[in-house]
Design a protein around this motif. Structure first.
Motif, PDB file in Angstrom:
ATOM      1  N   GLY A 179      13.744  38.244   4.103  1.00  0.00           N
ATOM      2  CA  GLY A 179      15.138  38.663   4.070  1.00  0.00           C
ATOM      3  C   GLY A 179      15.493  39.557   5.236  1.00  0.00           C
ATOM      4  N   VAL A 180      14.590  40.482   5.569  1.00  0.00           N
ATOM      5  CA  VAL A 180      14.827  41.354   6.722  1.00  0.00           C
ATOM      6  C   VAL A 180      14.864  40.535   8.012  1.00  0.00           C
ATOM      7  CG1 VAL A 180      13.894  43.262   8.084  1.00  0.00           C
ATOM      8  CG2 VAL A 180      13.800  43.352   5.592  1.00  0.00           C
ATOM      9  N   ASN A 181      13.952  39.585   8.140  1.00  0.00           N
ATOM     10  CA  ASN A 181      13.904  38.766   9.353  1.00  0.00           C
ATOM     11  C   ASN A 181      15.129  37.874   9.511  1.00  0.00           C
ATOM     12  OD1 ASN A 181      11.387  39.856   9.917  1.00  0.00           O
ATOM     13  ND2 ASN A 181      10.256  38.180   8.973  1.00  0.00           N
ATOM     14  N   SER A 182      15.807  37.581   8.383  1.00  0.00           N
ATOM     15  CA  SER A 182      16.975  36.696   8.449  1.00  0.00           C
ATOM     16  C   SER A 182      18.266  37.424   8.827  1.00  0.00           C
ATOM     17  CB  SER A 182      17.166  35.989   7.104  1.00  0.00           C
ATOM     18  OG  SER A 182      17.549  36.918   6.098  1.00  0.00           O
ATOM     19  N   VAL A 183      18.229  38.746   8.893  1.00  0.00           N
ATOM     20  CA  VAL A 183      19.431  39.509   9.239  1.00  0.00           C
ATOM     21  C   VAL A 183      19.778  39.264  10.709  1.00  0.00           C
ATOM     22  CG1 VAL A 183      20.457  41.809   9.406  1.00  0.00           C
ATOM     23  CG2 VAL A 183      18.891  41.272   7.529  1.00  0.00           C
ATOM     24  N   LYS A 184      21.014  38.921  10.969  1.00  0.00           N
ATOM     25  CA  LYS A 184      21.449  38.681  12.348  1.00  0.00           C
ATOM     26  C   LYS A 184      21.487  39.996  13.117  1.00  0.00           C
ATOM     27  CE  LYS A 184      24.212  34.569  11.277  1.00  0.00           C
ATOM     28  NZ  LYS A 184      25.556  33.965  11.305  1.00  0.00           N
TER      29      LYS A 184
END
Length: 289
Positions: A179-184
């Protein structure tokens, strides 16, 4: 004379036979997940077909009770379980303790796994410290840990909940990290440019954008824990749906085994529907950029 379009009825939209007004306005649908309706009519049709096939096979005597019970035998056993319980324990108590174990394990897994995953996604030190442990433990099936858990915690309730905790912990950790890695990054930079602090970035940018992945992890963990609860209740348990299934198997009570399987499936599906509702309620921005 203009052509008048009647809006679809609420029942047809709920069943998934008609698209709602918003979806009807879409010019491109394939590849757009928001354009896929519920399909509830086909879900109901599938259930009706399966139950009808079971009833017809029972009526024609095509089922061998040793392998699969008839509808009448299953209903009769269900009535007996509801009125008399199973091995001096009420049927609803068996269900309640299984639900408690699963929810307890998933809740503990989320309380530990989500902060751990967020830390691994935000800190190189945390990622370096915990990544080998998470990646090593994640492929190991929870069933392989039963002997160690018995040695550590004995055969009481703690052992069963701890097994389910481990089953959900690493799923939740990886979901939060993803989820953190998916943040733009553009959203993070925009927040910093407006003067946001690290705490504000965490709670107003990272967490809201990571929630879809976290909820996916919760739903996956719930399914895995329901699949593990039978094994968890093998650890000297005298209560629980899994224990009921295993004891019934030893006495060749196939109808009780089938009832237990159906109950586990129904409860798991109910929890999944609840999670979908919470997801729509708590993450209304999902899929909207």
């Amino acid at each position: 004379m203009s052509k008048h379009h009647t809006p679809p009825s609420g029942v047809s939209v709920w069943l998934g036979l008609k698209d709602n007004v918003f979806t009807q306005q879409k010019t491109v649908r394939f590849g757009d997940a928001s354009a896929v309706n519920s399909g509830r009519f086909y879900s109901i049709l599938t259930v009706v077909i399966l139950l009808s096939a079971w009833g017809i096979a029972s009526a024609l005597g095509m089922l061998e009770s040793f392998y699969w019970p008839s509808v009448n035998a299953t209903l009769a056993r269900m009535g007996k379980l509801l009125s008399e319980g199973f091995r001096n324990v009420a049927f609803w108590d068996h269900i309640g303790i299984s639900v408690f174990r699963v929810l307890g394990g998933v809740l503990l897994g989320a309380l530990v796994g989500i902060p751990l995953g967020l830390a691994m996604g935000l800190s190189s030190i945390a990622r370096g410290l915990f990544d080998p442990i998470v990646e090593f433990m994640r492929p190991i099936p929870p069933l392989a840990l039963i002997p160690l858990i018995i040695l550590w915690f004995g055969i009481d309730e703690t052992a069963k909940i701890f097994l389910l905790f481990l089953a959900s912990l690493f799923i939740m950790t990886i979901a939060a990290r993803s989820g953190v890695n998916s943040v733009k990054i553009t959203k993070v930079h925009a927040a910093y440019s407006l003067g946001a602090s690290r705490t504000q970035i965490l709670f107003h940018v990272i967490l809201p954008n990571a929630l879809p992945e976290i909820f996916t992890g919760l739903r996956t963990a719930m399914g895995v824990c329901w699949g593990t609860v039978v094994a968890a209740e093998l650890v000297a348990a005298d209560k629980g749906v899994g224990s009921m299934i295993m004891i019934a198997k030893n006495f060749l009570q196939t109808d009780t085994v089938v009832i237990g399987i159906i109950v586990i499936g129904l409860i798991g599906y109910t929890i999944e529907l609840g999670m979908r509702y919470l997801e729509r309620l708590l993450i209304p921005w999902q899929g909207k950029g």
